[in-house]
Design a protein around this motif. Structure first.
Motif, PDB file in Angstrom:
ATOM      1  N   VAL A 175      40.240  26.774  30.160  1.00 11.63           N
ATOM      2  CA  VAL A 175      39.727  27.445  31.328  1.00 11.63           C
ATOM      3  C   VAL A 175      38.258  27.807  31.156  1.00 11.63           C
ATOM      4  O   VAL A 175      37.917  28.113  30.079  1.00 11.63           O
ATOM      5  CB  VAL A 175      40.378  28.962  31.391  1.00 11.63           C
ATOM      6  N   LEU A 176      37.481  27.448  32.218  1.00  8.52           N
ATOM      7  CA  LEU A 176      36.152  27.706  32.092  1.00  8.52           C
ATOM      8  C   LEU A 176      36.066  29.191  32.842  1.00  8.52           C
ATOM      9  O   LEU A 176      36.529  29.309  34.037  1.00  8.52           O
ATOM     10  CB  LEU A 176      35.164  26.689  32.606  1.00  8.52           C
ATOM     11  N   ALA A 177      34.983  30.129  32.169  1.00  5.96           N
ATOM     12  CA  ALA A 177      34.673  31.315  32.933  1.00  5.96           C
ATOM     13  C   ALA A 177      33.434  31.538  33.153  1.00  5.96           C
ATOM     14  O   ALA A 177      32.693  31.160  32.535  1.00  5.96           O
ATOM     15  CB  ALA A 177      35.692  32.668  32.069  1.00  5.96           C
ATOM     16  N   LEU A 178      33.129  32.311  34.253  1.00 11.15           N
ATOM     17  CA  LEU A 178      31.918  32.709  34.648  1.00 11.15           C
ATOM     18  C   LEU A 178      31.717  34.216  34.919  1.00 11.15           C
ATOM     19  O   LEU A 178      32.547  34.687  35.636  1.00 11.15           O
ATOM     20  CB  LEU A 178      31.371  32.095  36.028  1.00 11.15           C
ATOM     21  N   ASP A 179      30.493  34.633  34.457  1.00  8.75           N
ATOM     22  CA  ASP A 179      30.024  36.046  34.806  1.00  8.75           C
ATOM     23  C   ASP A 179      28.954  35.911  35.815  1.00  8.75           C
ATOM     24  O   ASP A 179      27.845  35.448  35.156  1.00  8.75           O
ATOM     25  CB  ASP A 179      29.849  36.761  33.331  1.00  8.75           C
ATOM     26  N   LEU A 180      29.162  35.803  37.135  1.00 13.30           N
ATOM     27  CA  LEU A 180      28.135  35.692  38.115  1.00 13.30           C
ATOM     28  C   LEU A 180      27.125  36.712  38.261  1.00 13.30           C
ATOM     29  O   LEU A 180      27.684  37.607  38.940  1.00 13.30           O
ATOM     30  CB  LEU A 180      29.092  35.210  39.316  1.00 13.30           C
TER      31      LEU A 180
ATOM     32  N   LEU B  88      37.633  30.588  36.167  1.00 11.00           N
ATOM     33  CA  LEU B  88      37.686  31.957  36.075  1.00 11.00           C
ATOM     34  C   LEU B  88      36.440  32.684  36.641  1.00 11.00           C
ATOM     35  O   LEU B  88      35.309  32.370  35.851  1.00 11.00           O
ATOM     36  CB  LEU B  88      38.729  32.397  35.029  1.00 11.00           C
ATOM     37  N   LEU B  89      36.601  33.342  37.644  1.00 13.46           N
ATOM     38  CA  LEU B  89      35.095  34.287  38.040  1.00 13.46           C
ATOM     39  C   LEU B  89      35.426  35.622  37.797  1.00 13.46           C
ATOM     40  O   LEU B  89      36.549  36.097  37.967  1.00 13.46           O
ATOM     41  CB  LEU B  89      34.882  34.027  39.238  1.00 13.46           C
ATOM     42  N   GLY B  90      34.467  36.289  36.989  1.00  8.79           N
ATOM     43  CA  GLY B  90      34.702  37.767  36.856  1.00  8.79           C
ATOM     44  C   GLY B  90      34.493  38.627  38.491  1.00  8.79           C
ATOM     45  O   GLY B  90      33.432  38.002  39.111  1.00  8.79           O
ATOM     46  N   LEU B  91      35.264  39.370  38.635  1.00  8.30           N
ATOM     47  CA  LEU B  91      34.997  40.142  39.824  1.00  8.30           C
ATOM     48  C   LEU B  91      34.851  41.313  39.671  1.00  8.30           C
ATOM     49  O   LEU B  91      35.385  42.139  39.143  1.00  8.30           O
ATOM     50  CB  LEU B  91      36.376  40.069  40.591  1.00  8.30           C
TER      51      LEU B  91
ATOM     52  N   ALA C  51      28.920  43.805  45.738  1.00  7.09           N
ATOM     53  CA  ALA C  51      28.982  42.531  44.521  1.00  7.09           C
ATOM     54  C   ALA C  51      30.210  41.782  44.839  1.00  7.09           C
ATOM     55  O   ALA C  51      30.121  40.512  44.242  1.00  7.09           O
ATOM     56  CB  ALA C  51      28.747  43.316  43.203  1.00  7.09           C
ATOM     57  N   ALA C  52      31.061  42.466  44.681  1.00 10.36           N
ATOM     58  CA  ALA C  52      32.313  41.817  44.634  1.00 10.36           C
ATOM     59  C   ALA C  52      32.710  40.856  45.813  1.00 10.36           C
ATOM     60  O   ALA C  52      33.211  39.732  45.791  1.00 10.36           O
ATOM     61  CB  ALA C  52      33.563  42.729  44.639  1.00 10.36           C
ATOM     62  N   THR C  53      32.295  41.298  47.057  1.00  8.30           N
ATOM     63  CA  THR C  53      32.204  40.458  48.084  1.00  8.30           C
ATOM     64  C   THR C  53      31.573  39.250  48.033  1.00  8.30           C
ATOM     65  O   THR C  53      31.764  38.049  48.461  1.00  8.30           O
ATOM     66  CB  THR C  53      31.711  41.278  49.403  1.00  8.30           C
ATOM     67  N   ALA C  54      30.260  39.234  47.494  1.00  8.66           N
ATOM     68  CA  ALA C  54      29.394  38.281  47.092  1.00  8.66           C
ATOM     69  C   ALA C  54      30.073  37.062  46.103  1.00  8.66           C
ATOM     70  O   ALA C  54      29.852  36.118  46.229  1.00  8.66           O
ATOM     71  CB  ALA C  54      27.903  38.650  46.482  1.00  8.66           C
ATOM     72  N   VAL C  55      30.648  37.700  45.198  1.00  7.04           N
ATOM     73  CA  VAL C  55      31.608  36.690  44.196  1.00  7.04           C
ATOM     74  C   VAL C  55      32.741  36.242  44.853  1.00  7.04           C
ATOM     75  O   VAL C  55      32.801  34.720  44.911  1.00  7.04           O
ATOM     76  CB  VAL C  55      31.884  37.529  43.192  1.00  7.04           C
ATOM     77  N   LEU C  56      33.136  36.885  45.835  1.00 11.33           N
ATOM     78  CA  LEU C  56      34.228  36.107  46.762  1.00 11.33           C
ATOM     79  C   LEU C  56      33.916  34.907  47.718  1.00 11.33           C
ATOM     80  O   LEU C  56      34.333  33.855  47.802  1.00 11.33           O
ATOM     81  CB  LEU C  56      35.043  37.203  47.393  1.00 11.33           C
ATOM     82  N   ALA C  57      32.533  35.379  48.104  1.00 13.35           N
ATOM     83  CA  ALA C  57      31.909  34.289  49.096  1.00 13.35           C
ATOM     84  C   ALA C  57      31.416  33.200  48.190  1.00 13.35           C
ATOM     85  O   ALA C  57      31.650  31.868  48.761  1.00 13.35           O
ATOM     86  CB  ALA C  57      30.847  34.862  49.731  1.00 13.35           C
TER      87      ALA C  57
ATOM     88  N   VAL D   6      38.952  22.144  40.851  1.00 17.27           N
ATOM     89  CA  VAL D   6      40.266  22.575  40.155  1.00 17.27           C
ATOM     90  C   VAL D   6      40.204  24.073  40.787  1.00 17.27           C
ATOM     91  O   VAL D   6      39.548  24.798  41.528  1.00 17.27           O
ATOM     92  CB  VAL D   6      39.421  23.029  38.566  1.00 17.27           C
ATOM     93  N   PRO D   7      41.485  24.710  40.641  1.00 16.77           N
ATOM     94  CA  PRO D   7      41.910  26.001  41.201  1.00 16.77           C
ATOM     95  C   PRO D   7      40.895  26.960  40.678  1.00 16.77           C
ATOM     96  O   PRO D   7      40.312  26.863  39.512  1.00 16.77           O
ATOM     97  CB  PRO D   7      42.988  26.226  40.599  1.00 16.77           C
ATOM     98  N   ILE D   8      40.627  27.960  41.420  1.00 17.79           N
ATOM     99  CA  ILE D   8      39.840  29.214  40.953  1.00 17.79           C
ATOM    100  C   ILE D   8      40.658  30.531  41.003  1.00 17.79           C
ATOM    101  O   ILE D   8      41.222  30.612  42.208  1.00 17.79           O
ATOM    102  CB  ILE D   8      38.445  29.175  41.847  1.00 17.79           C
ATOM    103  N   GLU D   9      40.348  31.111  40.027  1.00 16.06           N
ATOM    104  CA  GLU D   9      40.923  32.698  40.122  1.00 16.06           C
ATOM    105  C   GLU D   9      39.792  33.681  39.636  1.00 16.06           C
ATOM    106  O   GLU D   9      38.688  33.208  38.997  1.00 16.06           O
ATOM    107  CB  GLU D   9      41.989  32.765  39.082  1.00 16.06           C
ATOM    108  N   VAL D  10      39.996  34.888  40.223  1.00 19.29           N
ATOM    109  CA  VAL D  10      38.982  35.945  39.972  1.00 19.29           C
ATOM    110  C   VAL D  10      39.690  36.941  38.909  1.00 19.29           C
ATOM    111  O   VAL D  10      40.921  37.167  39.146  1.00 19.29           O
ATOM    112  CB  VAL D  10      38.539  36.573  41.237  1.00 19.29           C
ATOM    113  N   HIS D  11      39.071  37.550  38.100  1.00 21.84           N
ATOM    114  CA  HIS D  11      39.690  38.523  37.310  1.00 21.84           C
ATOM    115  C   HIS D  11      38.779  39.998  37.249  1.00 21.84           C
ATOM    116  O   HIS D  11      37.565  39.617  36.995  1.00 21.84           O
ATOM    117  CB  HIS D  11      39.881  37.782  35.874  1.00 21.84           C
ATOM    118  N   ASP D  12      39.302  40.940  37.408  1.00 21.41           N
ATOM    119  CA  ASP D  12      38.604  42.305  37.068  1.00 21.41           C
ATOM    120  C   ASP D  12      37.562  42.380  35.945  1.00 21.41           C
ATOM    121  O   ASP D  12      38.017  41.934  34.975  1.00 21.41           O
ATOM    122  CB  ASP D  12      39.512  43.383  37.184  1.00 21.41           C
ATOM    123  N   GLU D  13      36.407  42.374  36.227  1.00 23.40           N
ATOM    124  CA  GLU D  13      35.206  42.425  35.077  1.00 23.40           C
ATOM    125  C   GLU D  13      34.727  43.821  34.710  1.00 23.40           C
ATOM    126  O   GLU D  13      33.747  43.856  34.191  1.00 23.40           O
ATOM    127  CB  GLU D  13      34.314  41.299  35.523  1.00 23.40           C
TER     128      GLU D  13
END
Length: 149
Positions: A3-8, A57-60, A71-77, A88-95
């Motif tokens: 899994v690759l994760a991003l803190d946007l 995986l994206l931090g939400l 900020a969360a709305t921007a990550v979802l966009a 690949v599939p993308i998931e978000v996770h509470d950050e």
């Protein structure tokens, strides 16, 4: 599955990756945000391919009260934009609190000045997000909690 994760962040994007077994998160890079968002998303897609990640995986950044703010709305966009590129599939996770946790871990080291911590904090935050996601999942490849695309 790796899994690759991003803190946007608004200026930088922290990147972390899991091992093949999905048990350990490792910080690997910090990407600077530049004015060319499509190019940045292609760079992220290249990282997904380079690390042979099966999931992104994206931090939400959910507010402390649990609400979805700007900020969360921007990550979802951005998740929706990335979905068209990464393959690949993308998931978000509470950050919540991950940057603060990451900064605390770096301060504990005691060998980094504030500039060095700033250069590392985003990728360590991505690793904290990913490790939390891995720790709360079940077997590798099994569905985890969190929104998907």
């Amino acid at each position: 599955m790796r899994v690759l994760a991003l803190d946007l962040g608004s200026k930088r994007i922290g990147v972390a990756v899991s091992d093949d077994g999905g048990t350990v998160a490792t910080p690997i890079a910090t990407l600077a945000r530049h004015g060319d968002r499509p190019r940045l998303h292609r760079e992220i897609a290249e990282l997904v391919a380079e690390w042979d990640a099966g999931l992104l995986l994206l931090g939400l950044p959910i507010a402390l009260d649990g609400s979805i703010g700007p900020a969360a709305t921007a990550v979802l966009a951005e998740r929706d934009e990335l979905a068209a590129v990464v393959g690949v599939p993308i998931e978000v996770h509470d950050e919540r609190m991950t940057t603060r946790i990451a900064d605390g871990k770096l301060r504990e080291r005691g060998d980094l000045d504030s500039r060095a911590r700033r250069d590392l904090v985003d990728q360590v935050a991505a690793a904290v997000i990913l490790q939390d996601w891995l720790d709360h999942g079940t077997a590798p490849g099994a569905p985890h909690g969190g929104a998907t695309t």
